[in-house]
Design an enzyme around this catalytic site. Structure first.
Site, mmCIF file in Angstrom:
data_model
loop_
_atom_site.group_PDB
_atom_site.id
_atom_site.type_symbol
_atom_site.label_atom_id
_atom_site.label_comp_id
_atom_site.label_asym_id
_atom_site.label_seq_id
_atom_site.Cartn_x
_atom_site.Cartn_y
_atom_site.Cartn_z
ATOM 1 N N GLN A 1 0.838 -1.199 0.000
ATOM 2 C CA GLN A 1 0.000 0.000 0.000
ATOM 3 C C GLN A 1 0.872 1.248 0.000
ATOM 4 O OE1 GLN A 1 -2.234 1.924 3.422
ATOM 5 N NE2 GLN A 1 -3.949 0.915 2.395
ATOM 6 N N TYR B 1 -6.583 11.229 4.094
ATOM 7 C CA TYR B 1 -5.209 11.336 3.641
ATOM 8 C C TYR B 1 -5.157 12.189 2.368
ATOM 9 C CZ TYR B 1 -4.455 7.488 6.944
ATOM 10 O OH TYR B 1 -4.395 6.721 8.078
ATOM 11 N N ARG C 1 -7.769 -6.765 10.870
ATOM 12 C CA ARG C 1 -7.550 -7.137 12.270
ATOM 13 C C ARG C 1 -7.842 -8.615 12.565
ATOM 14 N NH1 ARG C 1 -11.152 -3.121 15.298
ATOM 15 N NH2 ARG C 1 -12.471 -3.706 13.541
ATOM 16 N N LYS D 1 -11.484 12.213 39.987
ATOM 17 C CA LYS D 1 -10.536 13.054 39.263
ATOM 18 C C LYS D 1 -11.234 14.261 38.643
ATOM 19 C CE LYS D 1 -9.087 9.516 36.849
ATOM 20 N NZ LYS D 1 -8.350 8.643 35.908
ATOM 21 N N GLU E 1 -8.083 -1.378 36.221
ATOM 22 C CA GLU E 1 -8.985 -1.333 35.069
ATOM 23 C C GLU E 1 -9.206 -2.674 34.366
ATOM 24 O OE1 GLU E 1 -11.133 0.857 33.648
ATOM 25 O OE2 GLU E 1 -10.776 1.986 35.470
ATOM 26 N N ASP F 1 -7.415 -4.988 32.913
ATOM 27 C CA ASP F 1 -6.808 -4.896 31.588
ATOM 28 C C ASP F 1 -6.569 -6.287 30.998
ATOM 29 O OD1 ASP F 1 -5.360 -4.331 29.331
ATOM 30 O OD2 ASP F 1 -4.050 -2.867 30.290
#
Length: 677
Positions: free
Chosen positions: A104, A170, A315, A569, A660, A662
C-alpha cells in the site's frame, strides 16, 4: 484437498488484471509499527509470512510513504528501502508461492504529523497536528511523480502489486472533498477538477509499472462527513479509475475525523458491505469490501449477496493468522476471533506504540514470542479460568505440559462473562467459545465448580502453580456503604441486583461506562442490527446523501433512567478510555442524557441519597440506587499462601495487577509466562 462445502464462494479463484488469486479472502492493510523498527525487514517478513501460510489469497501491507512529506511510518524512496522490502516479498513467496502480496502506498497529507505536511489547501484537519502547506502546481507534479516512483520501486522489490489509498482524510481524499479542497485552479472547484489528482496519480503509476502488475485503489465509498462525497461522485471516480487501468477497487468507509464508528465492536458485522454492493453494480472490475467482517460465514454471506468480489480482513488476521486455513478445513470453532476492541491494535497505532492484539499477544511479535514444544514435560496447575488463566493454560498445554485448570465458577471466562453482557460487546462470546475449544483440543484438565486452597494444591504435587484468581471489587470506606441503596457492579451486570429509576454510579472508568450503558439501554443492541446502528449514528444507507450522513442529531434509545456518572478526578469524564473508541462511548451516553460529573469527593450515603462535594461545593444526589464501580483489588491470597508453603507459584492477570481489568495486559503476561515455563 477440497475446501469445506460451507464456503464455496470464499474458496473460488478470481481473475484480477493479468493474474488470479486463489480465494476471496484478503489480509487488509494495517500500519503496525513494524515498518519503523530497526530490524523492520526481518520482523515484517516473519509477520507476513505467517499470515501467508495461514491461507489468505492476497496480502496488502501497511501504508508506505512515497515522498518525504508523506508523514508517519516507513517510506520507499530508493535502493536501500528496496532491499528491506525484498526481505518481505521473498519471505511471503517462499512461505506460500500462490499468495499475492501488494504494497500500500500511503501519503498522509494533512495528517502527516509534521510541520511539512501538505494538502490541496491549507485546511487543518480536526485531528491533525498542523495546518498543512498548500501544494503549488510544481508540488502537485512532484507528488504525482513520487507515487509513480514508489510503485516502480515496489515492483523492483518483488511485490505483486500496489494499492493506493485515496480515502480516510489522507492526501488524495482531501483533493476530492470541497471542504478540504478550496483551490480555484485546475485542481479544484468543479468535481472534474477535484478528481483530477487521483486520476493523474493512477495514470502515472500504471505507466510506471506496466500492465502486468496488480493495481488496487482504495476509495471512500462513504466518508461519513458532512459535505463529503456524493454518491454520484463516488461512482464517477471509480469508473474513471477503472478506465485508467486500476484492476480492483477497494471500498473504504469513514475519514478518521468522522463522528461515526466503523470498526469498533459496537458496529454490526459487515455493516457497510451493502454500500460496496451498490458500487459493484456500476463497475466491471472486482470490488473489495471491508469493516467488521471477522468470521468465514460473514464473509461467505457477503459474497453470496453479491456485495463484493473480495473480502478484506485486516484485524482478524492479527487475532488469528490461520483463520483461512481453519475455514478451509471446517474448523471455524478453532478461530480466535477479532472482537474489534481496538485496544492493542488501533489504540497502539494512534499512540505510537507497536501494534499487537488483545486476544493474540503474539501478533507483530512473531520473532520474539515463539510457542515451541517443551523439552521437559511438567505438571502445571492454573487456578482461575479468566482470560489470563485460559491463555496460560492452553498455550502451556500446547507446548506439551500436563495442565490442570481450576475455577470455582460453573463456566470459564471470569470477567469476560461480565463484559459479554454489555450491549455492544457481544463479540466477547467468541473469545470464550475459542478458549473452550482450545481447552478441549489441548487436553487441559478443566475442573469447574472447584475451589482449591494452597494445602490441596501442595498435596496434589504440581511442579508449578499459576495463580490467575482475578480481582475483588474495591469497597470504599464510606459511611453508609452498606445502605440498601448501594449495590456492586458485579451484581448489576449479573442481574441479581435491583436498580432504581434514579442512579448514581461511583466510578467512571471502563466498568462505570459499561454499567451506564447496560442500565440505560433500550431495544435491540446496535451491534446486532444495522438499521439501529444507522439511526444511532445518523447514517443513511438507503439514500446515501452526501457523505452518507443525515445531518440530523442522532437519537439513541433510552429506557428513561436518570443516571449520573461520577469520578473523583477533575479531568473530563472518560478521558482514560481507549483512544479510538472512548469517544463513541462518551457520545452514546451523552445522547441518552446521562450526566457526567468530575471532581467529586464522596462523603456518605443515607436515605436522602449520595452526599458529596462537586468541585468543592456540597451536594446531595437524590437517587434510588448507588452502584459502586470504585476499582478492584488483586485477589492474591492463594498466591501468598502458596509462597508461605514453599510451593513454586506464579502470579498473572488481575491477581497480579487489578487496574482497570486490563485483559490486554493479562493475556500478554499469560502468554509470555506460558512460553517460558
Amino acid at each position: 484437498m477440497t475446501p469445506h462445502p460451507r464456503y464455496p464462494h470464499i474458496f473460488s479463484p478470481l481473475k484480477i488484471g493479468h493474474t488470479e488469486i486463489k480465494n476471496r479472502i484478503l489480509m487488509g492493510s494495517m500500519h503496525t509499527g513494524l515498518e519503523d523498527q530497526p530490524d523492520a525487514g526481518e520482523r515484517m517478513a516473519a509477520y507476513f509470512a505467517e499470515r501467508a501460510r495461514g491461507g489468505v489469497g492476497m496480502i496488502i501491507t501497511g501504508g508506505i510513504g512515497p515522498h518525504p512529506s508523506a508523514g508517519y511510518g516507513a517510506k520507499l524512496l530508493g535502493p536501500a528501502d528496496v532491499a528491506v522490502h525484498r526481505q518481505v516479498t521473498e519471505a511471503v513467496h517462499a512461505a506460500a508461492p500462490d499468495v499475492k502480496i501488494v504494497m500500500q502506498i500511503l501519503h498522509s497529507g494533512p495528517l502527516a504529523g509534521t510541520p511539512d505536511c501538505v494538502a490541496p489547501s491549507p485546511v487543518k484537519s480536526r485531528i491533525g497536528r498542523h495546518q498543512p502547506n498548500e501544494l503549488t502546481e510544481e508540488g502537485i507534479a512532484e507528488q504525482i511523480a513520487a507515487f509513480a516512483n514508489c510503485a516502480a520501486l515496489a515492483k523492483e522489490a518483488g511485490y505483486d502489486g500496489v494499492e493506493i489509498i485515496g480515502s480516510a482524510g489522507y492526501l488524495i481524499s482531501t483533493f476530492l472533498v470541497e471542504k478540504t479542497n478550496q483551490r480555484t485552479d485546475r485542481w479544484g472547484g468543479s468535481w472534474e477538477n477535484r478528481m483530477r489528482f487521483p486520476v493523474e496519480v493512477v495514470r502515472a503509476v500504471r505507466a510506471a509499472v506496466g500492465p502486468d502488475f496488480i493495481f488496487v485503489f482504495r476509495i471512500s465509498a462513504m466518508d461519513m462527513l458532512q459535505g463529503g462525497m456524493a454518491w454520484e461522485e463516488v461512482v464517477s471516480l471509480a469508473k474513471a479509475l477503472e478506465a485508467e487501468g486500476v484492476d480492483v477497487i477497494s471500498t473504504h468507509f469513514c475519514w478518521h475525523e468522522s463522528f461515526v464508528p466503523t470498526i469498533a465492536t459496537m458496529v454490526p458485522r459487515a455493516a457497510f458491505a451493502g454500500v460496496t454492493g451498490r458500487l459493484r453494480k456500476e463497475l466491471s472490475i472486482p470490488v473489495i469490501t471491508s469493516n467488521r467482517i471477522n468470521m468465514p460465514q460473514v464473509a461467505e454471506d457477503v459474497l453470496v449477496r453479491g456485495d463484493a468480489d473480495i473480502i478484506s480482513m485486516a484485524r482478524p488476521m492479527l487475532a488469528d493468522p490461520d483463520l483461512v486455513n481453519k475455514a478451509f478445513e471446517g474448523r471455524e470453532d478453532e478461530i480466535n476471533t477479532c472482537i474489534a476492541c481496538n485496544q492493542a491494535c488501533l489504540d497502539h497505532t494512534f499512540t505510537g506504540k507497536l501494534t499487537s492484539c488483545l486476544v493474540n499477544a503474539r501478533a507483530c511479535r512473531e520473532t520474539e514470542v515463539v510457542i515451541a514444544p517443551t523439552a521437559a514435560r511438567r505438571r502445571i496447575a492454573v487456578v482461575g479460568a479468566g482470560p489470563a488463566g485460559l491463555a496460560c493454560a492452553t498455550i502451556t498445554a500446547e507446548r506439551g505440559h500436563q495442565v490442570t485448570l481450576f475455577d470455582a465458577a460453573s463456566e470459564i471466562g471470569g470477567q469476560f462473562n461480565l463484559a459479554k453482557q454489555i450491549p455492544g460487546k457481544e463479540e466477547f462470546h467468541e473469545t470464550l467459545r475459542y478458549f473452550a475449544r482450545m481447552v478441549e483440543l489441548r487436553g487441559v484438565d478443566l475442573r469447574l465448580n472447584t475451589r482449591v486452597d494452597a494445602e490441596q494444591l501442595q498435596a496434589m504435587g504440581f511442579d508449578e502453580v499459576v495463580v490467575a484468581t482475578g480481582i475483588t471489587p474495591r469497597t470504599p470506606a464510606l459511611p453508609g456503604i452498606d445502605h440498601p441503596k448501594v449495590v456492586r457492579y458485579i451484581d448489576v451486570i449479573q442481574g441479581t441486583a435491583q436498580v432504581g429509576q434514579k442512579v448514581a454510579i461511583m466510578g467512571a472508568g471502563g466498568i462505570g461506562f459499561d454499567v451506564a450503558e447496560l442500565i440505560t439501554h433500550a431495544g435491540t443492541s446496535a451491534a446486532l442490527d444495522i438499521d439501529t446502528f444507522a439511526r444511532e449514528w445518523g447514517v443513511d444507507f438507503k439514500n446515501h446523501p452526501r457523505g452518507g450522513v443525515t445531518g440530523i442529531e442522532p437519537q439513541v434509545a433510552s429506557n428513561g433512567r436518570e443516571v449520573t456518572l461520577l469520578q473523583r478526578k477533575a479531568t473530563p469524564v472518560g478521558q482514560g478510555l481507549g483512544k479510538t473508541t472512548g469517544w463513541t462511548h462518551r457520545l452514546t451516553l451523552q445522547r441518552r442524557g446521562i450526566k457526567m460529573v468530575s471532581g467529586v469527593d464522596y462523603l456518605k450515603i443515607d436515605d436522602a441519597g449520595l452526599h458529596c462535594t462537586i468541585g468543592g461545593e456540597p451536594a446531595v444526589l437524590d437517587v434510588d440506587t448507588v452502584i459502586v464501580c470504585a476499582g478492584q483489588e488483586p485477589a492474591r491470597g492463594l498466591y501468598d499462601d502458596l509462597v508461605a508453603l514453599g510451593v513454586p507459584a506464579q502470579l498473572i492477570g488481575g491477581a497480579y495487577e487489578a487496574t482497570e481489568l486490563d485483559a490486554k495486559r493479562a493475556i500478554k503476561q499469560a502468554t509470555e509466562l506460558a512460553i517460558a515455563m
